[in-house]
Design a protein around this motif. Structure first.
Motif, PDB file in Angstrom:
ATOM      1  N   LYS A  73      39.424  47.812  41.130  1.00  0.00           N
ATOM      2  CA  LYS A  73      39.795  48.440  39.860  1.00  0.00           C
ATOM      3  C   LYS A  73      39.712  49.946  40.038  1.00  0.00           C
ATOM      4  O   LYS A  73      38.837  50.445  40.738  1.00  0.00           O
ATOM      5  CB  LYS A  73      38.859  47.996  38.740  1.00  0.00           C
ATOM      6  N   TYR A  74      40.644  50.662  39.396  1.00  0.00           N
ATOM      7  CA  TYR A  74      40.667  52.117  39.473  1.00  0.00           C
ATOM      8  C   TYR A  74      41.456  52.656  38.287  1.00  0.00           C
ATOM      9  O   TYR A  74      42.147  51.912  37.591  1.00  0.00           O
ATOM     10  CB  TYR A  74      41.263  52.596  40.802  1.00  0.00           C
ATOM     11  N   TYR A  75      41.317  53.951  38.049  1.00  0.00           N
ATOM     12  CA  TYR A  75      42.073  54.611  36.992  1.00  0.00           C
ATOM     13  C   TYR A  75      43.173  55.452  37.612  1.00  0.00           C
ATOM     14  O   TYR A  75      42.962  56.125  38.610  1.00  0.00           O
ATOM     15  CB  TYR A  75      41.182  55.531  36.151  1.00  0.00           C
ATOM     16  N   GLU A  76      44.339  55.395  37.018  1.00  0.00           N
ATOM     17  CA  GLU A  76      45.447  56.289  37.363  1.00  0.00           C
ATOM     18  C   GLU A  76      45.732  57.076  36.093  1.00  0.00           C
ATOM     19  O   GLU A  76      46.377  56.572  35.179  1.00  0.00           O
ATOM     20  CB  GLU A  76      46.665  55.489  37.808  1.00  0.00           C
ATOM     21  N   GLY A  77      45.202  58.300  36.061  1.00  0.00           N
ATOM     22  CA  GLY A  77      45.252  59.068  34.817  1.00  0.00           C
ATOM     23  C   GLY A  77      44.330  58.406  33.817  1.00  0.00           C
ATOM     24  O   GLY A  77      43.150  58.222  34.056  1.00  0.00           O
ATOM     25  N   GLU A  78      44.888  58.016  32.667  1.00  0.00           N
ATOM     26  CA  GLU A  78      44.102  57.333  31.630  1.00  0.00           C
ATOM     27  C   GLU A  78      44.276  55.819  31.681  1.00  0.00           C
ATOM     28  O   GLU A  78      43.679  55.099  30.891  1.00  0.00           O
ATOM     29  CB  GLU A  78      44.533  57.846  30.248  1.00  0.00           C
ATOM     30  N   VAL A  79      45.121  55.347  32.602  1.00  0.00           N
ATOM     31  CA  VAL A  79      45.451  53.921  32.661  1.00  0.00           C
ATOM     32  C   VAL A  79      44.548  53.202  33.662  1.00  0.00           C
ATOM     33  O   VAL A  79      44.443  53.599  34.818  1.00  0.00           O
ATOM     34  CB  VAL A  79      46.935  53.726  33.067  1.00  0.00           C
ATOM     35  N   LYS A  80      43.901  52.130  33.207  1.00  0.00           N
ATOM     36  CA  LYS A  80      43.071  51.319  34.088  1.00  0.00           C
ATOM     37  C   LYS A  80      43.973  50.370  34.874  1.00  0.00           C
ATOM     38  O   LYS A  80      44.827  49.693  34.299  1.00  0.00           O
ATOM     39  CB  LYS A  80      42.053  50.523  33.271  1.00  0.00           C
ATOM     40  N   LYS A  81      43.802  50.344  36.191  1.00  0.00           N
ATOM     41  CA  LYS A  81      44.615  49.485  37.056  1.00  0.00           C
ATOM     42  C   LYS A  81      43.717  48.478  37.759  1.00  0.00           C
ATOM     43  O   LYS A  81      42.540  48.737  37.999  1.00  0.00           O
ATOM     44  CB  LYS A  81      45.332  50.322  38.122  1.00  0.00           C
ATOM     45  N   LYS A  82      44.299  47.358  38.106  1.00  0.00           N
ATOM     46  CA  LYS A  82      43.564  46.303  38.807  1.00  0.00           C
ATOM     47  C   LYS A  82      44.439  45.734  39.909  1.00  0.00           C
ATOM     48  O   LYS A  82      45.605  45.409  39.661  1.00  0.00           O
ATOM     49  CB  LYS A  82      43.176  45.196  37.824  1.00  0.00           C
ATOM     50  N   ILE A  83      43.892  45.648  41.091  1.00  0.00           N
ATOM     51  CA  ILE A  83      44.592  45.043  42.222  1.00  0.00           C
ATOM     52  C   ILE A  83      43.862  43.752  42.550  1.00  0.00           C
ATOM     53  O   ILE A  83      42.697  43.773  42.940  1.00  0.00           O
ATOM     54  CB  ILE A  83      44.603  45.970  43.448  1.00  0.00           C
ATOM     55  N   VAL A  84      44.537  42.638  42.370  1.00  0.00           N
ATOM     56  CA  VAL A  84      43.948  41.333  42.673  1.00  0.00           C
ATOM     57  C   VAL A  84      44.292  40.992  44.117  1.00  0.00           C
ATOM     58  O   VAL A  84      45.445  41.067  44.525  1.00  0.00           O
ATOM     59  CB  VAL A  84      44.481  40.244  41.719  1.00  0.00           C
ATOM     60  N   VAL A  85      43.269  40.631  44.869  1.00  0.00           N
ATOM     61  CA  VAL A  85      43.484  40.279  46.270  1.00  0.00           C
ATOM     62  C   VAL A  85      43.628  38.769  46.392  1.00  0.00           C
ATOM     63  O   VAL A  85      43.474  38.035  45.422  1.00  0.00           O
ATOM     64  CB  VAL A  85      42.341  40.808  47.166  1.00  0.00           C
ATOM     65  N   ASP A  86      43.910  38.317  47.577  1.00  0.00           N
ATOM     66  CA  ASP A  86      44.098  36.896  47.844  1.00  0.00           C
ATOM     67  C   ASP A  86      42.776  36.162  47.617  1.00  0.00           C
ATOM     68  O   ASP A  86      41.787  36.420  48.290  1.00  0.00           O
ATOM     69  CB  ASP A  86      44.564  36.711  49.288  1.00  0.00           C
ATOM     70  N   ASP A  87      42.740  35.228  46.664  1.00  0.00           N
ATOM     71  CA  ASP A  87      41.495  34.510  46.389  1.00  0.00           C
ATOM     72  C   ASP A  87      41.308  33.286  47.281  1.00  0.00           C
ATOM     73  O   ASP A  87      40.299  32.604  47.200  1.00  0.00           O
ATOM     74  CB  ASP A  87      41.393  34.128  44.913  1.00  0.00           C
TER      75      ASP A  87
END
Length: 151
Positions: free
Chosen positions: A104-118
């Protein structure tokens, strides 16, 4: 990296250097003479040291997130193709979650989520230590769920 897809990236909060195994360097088609000199000595879990062959700065794109970093090249068998370290995590304001298998990270004010291979382990390629660690937790969860259902 270098317009090539790289899988099995380990984001390690405990490591102090980014690591790139020599086999990944070869797969990316990077000539060894493109590496910068590196005097870094990397200490392993068994307390033995391994001197880096060299270092290279590469652009890293993970879904929408773009960054770059110095990666120290080592000649060692690893279960990962790239190891990204604690300072990389802080520089990019990333929160890794091994439990949720995401970044999880922020790009500006937008929260982003990168889901990896489960389900990262296939019959074709698996590393015993990683699979044992990963699957042990899954089996324990399934057993607990079965115990609850049988009561």
């Amino acid at each position: 990296m270098r317009d090539e897809r790289v899988n099995q990236i380990l984001v390690d909060r405990g490591s102090s250097v980014n690591i790139l195994p020599i086999r990944t360097v070869k797969e990316l088609g990077i000539p060894i003479n493109d590496l910068s000199e590196s005097r870094v000595m990397i200490q392993r879990f068994n307390q033995g040291g391994k001197r880096a062959i060299g270092a290279i700065r590469l652009g890293i794109t993970i879904e929408d997130m773009q960054s770059s970093g110095w990666l120290h090249v080592i000649d060692a068998k690893t279960s990962y193709n790239v190891l990204l370290r604690r300072p990389w995590i802080h520089e990019n304001k990333v929160v890794p979650s091994t439990y949720h298998q995401c970044l999880k990270y922020y790009e500006g004010e937008v929260k982003k989520k990168i889901v990896v291979d489960d389900e990262p382990f296939t019959e074709a390629e698996s590393h015993c230590v990683n699979a044992k660690f990963y699957l042990k937790n899954r089996i324990v969860k399934e057993l607990k769920a079965d115990d609850v259902m049988n009561r």
